[in-house]
Design a protein around this motif. Sequence first.
Motif, short mmCIF file in Angstrom:
data_model
loop_
_atom_site.label_atom_id
_atom_site.label_comp_id
_atom_site.label_asym_id
_atom_site.label_seq_id
_atom_site.Cartn_x
_atom_site.Cartn_y
_atom_site.Cartn_z
N TRP A 1 -1.68 -16.81 0.10
CA TRP A 1 -1.19 -15.91 -0.95
C TRP A 1 0.28 -15.58 -0.76
CZ3 TRP A 1 -5.50 -11.62 -1.23
CH2 TRP A 1 -6.67 -12.17 -1.76
N ASN A 2 0.85 -15.99 0.34
CA ASN A 2 2.25 -15.72 0.67
C ASN A 2 2.55 -14.22 0.75
OD1 ASN A 2 4.73 -16.75 1.46
ND2 ASN A 2 5.57 -16.61 -0.60
N ILE A 3 1.62 -13.48 1.38
CA ILE A 3 1.81 -12.04 1.57
C ILE A 3 1.58 -11.67 3.02
CG2 ILE A 3 1.17 -11.42 -0.80
CD1 ILE A 3 -1.55 -10.37 0.47
N LYS A 4 2.02 -10.46 3.35
CA LYS A 4 1.75 -9.90 4.67
C LYS A 4 1.43 -8.43 4.50
CE LYS A 4 6.66 -9.22 5.72
NZ LYS A 4 7.75 -9.56 6.63
N ILE A 5 0.56 -7.94 5.38
CA ILE A 5 0.12 -6.54 5.33
C ILE A 5 0.58 -5.88 6.62
CG2 ILE A 5 -1.88 -5.00 5.24
CD1 ILE A 5 -3.41 -7.39 3.90
N LYS A 6 1.33 -4.80 6.48
CA LYS A 6 1.82 -4.09 7.65
C LYS A 6 0.65 -3.40 8.35
CE LYS A 6 5.48 -1.01 9.17
NZ LYS A 6 6.59 -0.16 8.75
N LEU A 7 0.58 -3.60 9.67
CA LEU A 7 -0.53 -3.08 10.45
C LEU A 7 -0.12 -1.85 11.25
CD1 LEU A 7 -1.88 -6.47 11.83
CD2 LEU A 7 -2.67 -5.21 9.83
N SER A 8 -1.04 -0.90 11.31
CA SER A 8 -0.84 0.30 12.14
C SER A 8 -1.77 0.18 13.36
CB SER A 8 -1.16 1.55 11.33
OG SER A 8 -2.49 1.51 10.86
N GLU A 9 -1.72 1.15 14.24
CA GLU A 9 -2.48 1.07 15.50
C GLU A 9 -3.98 0.80 15.31
OE1 GLU A 9 -4.10 3.58 19.18
OE2 GLU A 9 -2.52 4.51 18.02
N PRO A 10 -4.69 1.51 14.44
CA PRO A 10 -6.14 1.24 14.33
C PRO A 10 -6.48 -0.19 13.90
CG PRO A 10 -5.58 3.30 13.26
CD PRO A 10 -4.29 2.62 13.60
N ILE A 11 -5.55 -0.85 13.22
CA ILE A 11 -5.84 -2.21 12.72
C ILE A 11 -4.87 -3.24 13.29
CG2 ILE A 11 -7.06 -1.54 10.63
CD1 ILE A 11 -4.41 -1.87 9.09
N GLU A 12 -4.27 -2.94 14.43
CA GLU A 12 -3.29 -3.87 15.00
C GLU A 12 -3.90 -5.20 15.40
OE1 GLU A 12 -1.53 -1.79 18.26
OE2 GLU A 12 -3.32 -1.93 19.50
N ASN A 13 -5.22 -5.26 15.54
CA ASN A 13 -5.90 -6.52 15.87
C ASN A 13 -6.71 -7.03 14.68
OD1 ASN A 13 -7.98 -4.70 15.89
ND2 ASN A 13 -8.59 -5.05 18.01
N ALA B 1 -7.07 3.15 7.87
CA ALA B 1 -5.82 2.41 8.12
C ALA B 1 -5.65 1.27 7.12
CB ALA B 1 -5.82 1.88 9.55
N PHE B 2 -6.74 0.57 6.80
CA PHE B 2 -6.65 -0.49 5.78
C PHE B 2 -6.30 0.11 4.42
CE2 PHE B 2 -9.34 -3.57 8.39
CZ PHE B 2 -8.32 -4.50 8.53
N ARG C 1 -10.19 -11.51 0.05
CA ARG C 1 -10.36 -11.86 1.46
C ARG C 1 -10.94 -10.64 2.17
NH1 ARG C 1 -9.41 -15.98 -0.74
NH2 ARG C 1 -7.80 -17.51 -0.30
N SER C 2 -11.94 -10.86 3.02
CA SER C 2 -12.50 -9.76 3.82
C SER C 2 -11.55 -9.45 4.96
CB SER C 2 -13.87 -10.15 4.37
OG SER C 2 -14.83 -10.14 3.35
N LEU C 3 -11.27 -8.18 5.16
CA LEU C 3 -10.42 -7.73 6.25
C LEU C 3 -11.32 -7.24 7.37
CD1 LEU C 3 -7.75 -5.78 4.17
CD2 LEU C 3 -7.57 -8.09 5.13
N ARG C 4 -10.99 -7.61 8.58
CA ARG C 4 -11.83 -7.29 9.73
C ARG C 4 -10.96 -6.80 10.89
NH1 ARG C 4 -16.56 -9.00 7.85
NH2 ARG C 4 -16.67 -10.95 6.72
N SER C 5 -11.64 -6.26 11.91
CA SER C 5 -10.96 -5.79 13.10
C SER C 5 -11.66 -6.35 14.33
CB SER C 5 -10.97 -4.26 13.16
OG SER C 5 -10.49 -3.81 14.40
N ALA D 1 -19.09 4.36 14.54
CA ALA D 1 -18.91 4.87 13.17
C ALA D 1 -17.55 5.56 13.03
CB ALA D 1 -20.04 5.82 12.81
N GLU D 2 -17.15 6.31 14.04
CA GLU D 2 -15.84 6.97 14.00
C GLU D 2 -14.71 5.94 14.02
OE1 GLU D 2 -13.37 10.04 16.79
OE2 GLU D 2 -15.52 10.41 16.56
N LEU D 3 -14.85 4.92 14.84
CA LEU D 3 -13.87 3.84 14.90
C LEU D 3 -13.80 3.11 13.56
CD1 LEU D 3 -11.90 1.96 16.39
CD2 LEU D 3 -13.91 0.68 17.22
N LEU D 4 -14.96 2.83 12.99
CA LEU D 4 -15.02 2.16 11.68
C LEU D 4 -14.27 2.97 10.63
CD1 LEU D 4 -16.08 0.05 9.65
CD2 LEU D 4 -18.20 1.41 9.51
N GLN D 5 -14.46 4.28 10.62
CA GLN D 5 -13.78 5.11 9.62
C GLN D 5 -12.27 5.08 9.82
OE1 GLN D 5 -15.30 6.41 6.87
NE2 GLN D 5 -13.17 6.62 6.26
N SER D 6 -11.81 5.12 11.06
CA SER D 6 -10.36 5.08 11.29
C SER D 6 -9.78 3.72 10.87
CB SER D 6 -10.02 5.40 12.75
OG SER D 6 -10.41 4.36 13.61
#
Length: 178
Positions: free
Chosen positions: A63-75, A167-168, A89-93, A158-163
């Motif tokens: 798609w020629n795009i990039k999404i800026k990542l913060s700490e909760p989604i850095e991986n 972030a997404f 596209r499904s986004l995952r961590s 569940a708490e991690l999932l919510q953060s």
Amino acid sequence: MEKRKHTIHFGVLQLITVILFFSGGIYYGLDHWPKNTKKTDNSSSTTVVQTDPNAKYLVIPEWNIKIKLSEPIENAYYDTKTGSELESRSLRSASLKDEPVCAKDAQSIATVFKVKKDDLDEQLNRKYKDTQNGVVIGPNFYFIQTSQFSCTTKPEKAELLQSIRDAFADAARNIQSR
């Protein structure tokens, strides 16, 4: 004698022009090459580009795009497992890769969508860009929606999932052209 002098000056002028041309090409290459160098992590579908030393991006090259990542989604990474009729596209961590549903089910954490900037959301009879948090890049509108179900049954996850979802959702404003 004058003709010989003119020939020498013309030859020197040609030599200077060639040197300037090659110098300009070398300068341009050295100036732009590091900016376009990609760093990839170990995930098969993830490319992380670092243009700012403090910022990481998830790149979706098709798609020629990039999404800026913060700490909760850095991986973060993405795949093409989606159940949507829209291009998505499904986004995952990687932080949730030990949760089978989070790691494998379609749209289990968050999803990035690509629609034409004037496409209508048929459920709301309004343009996606007027109802969703996202950005217009060229002729397209990109937005991120988080999942409405929990892909984990573990309270500590569940708490991690919510953060990660939060972030997404915030990252939708930081989608950029690559």
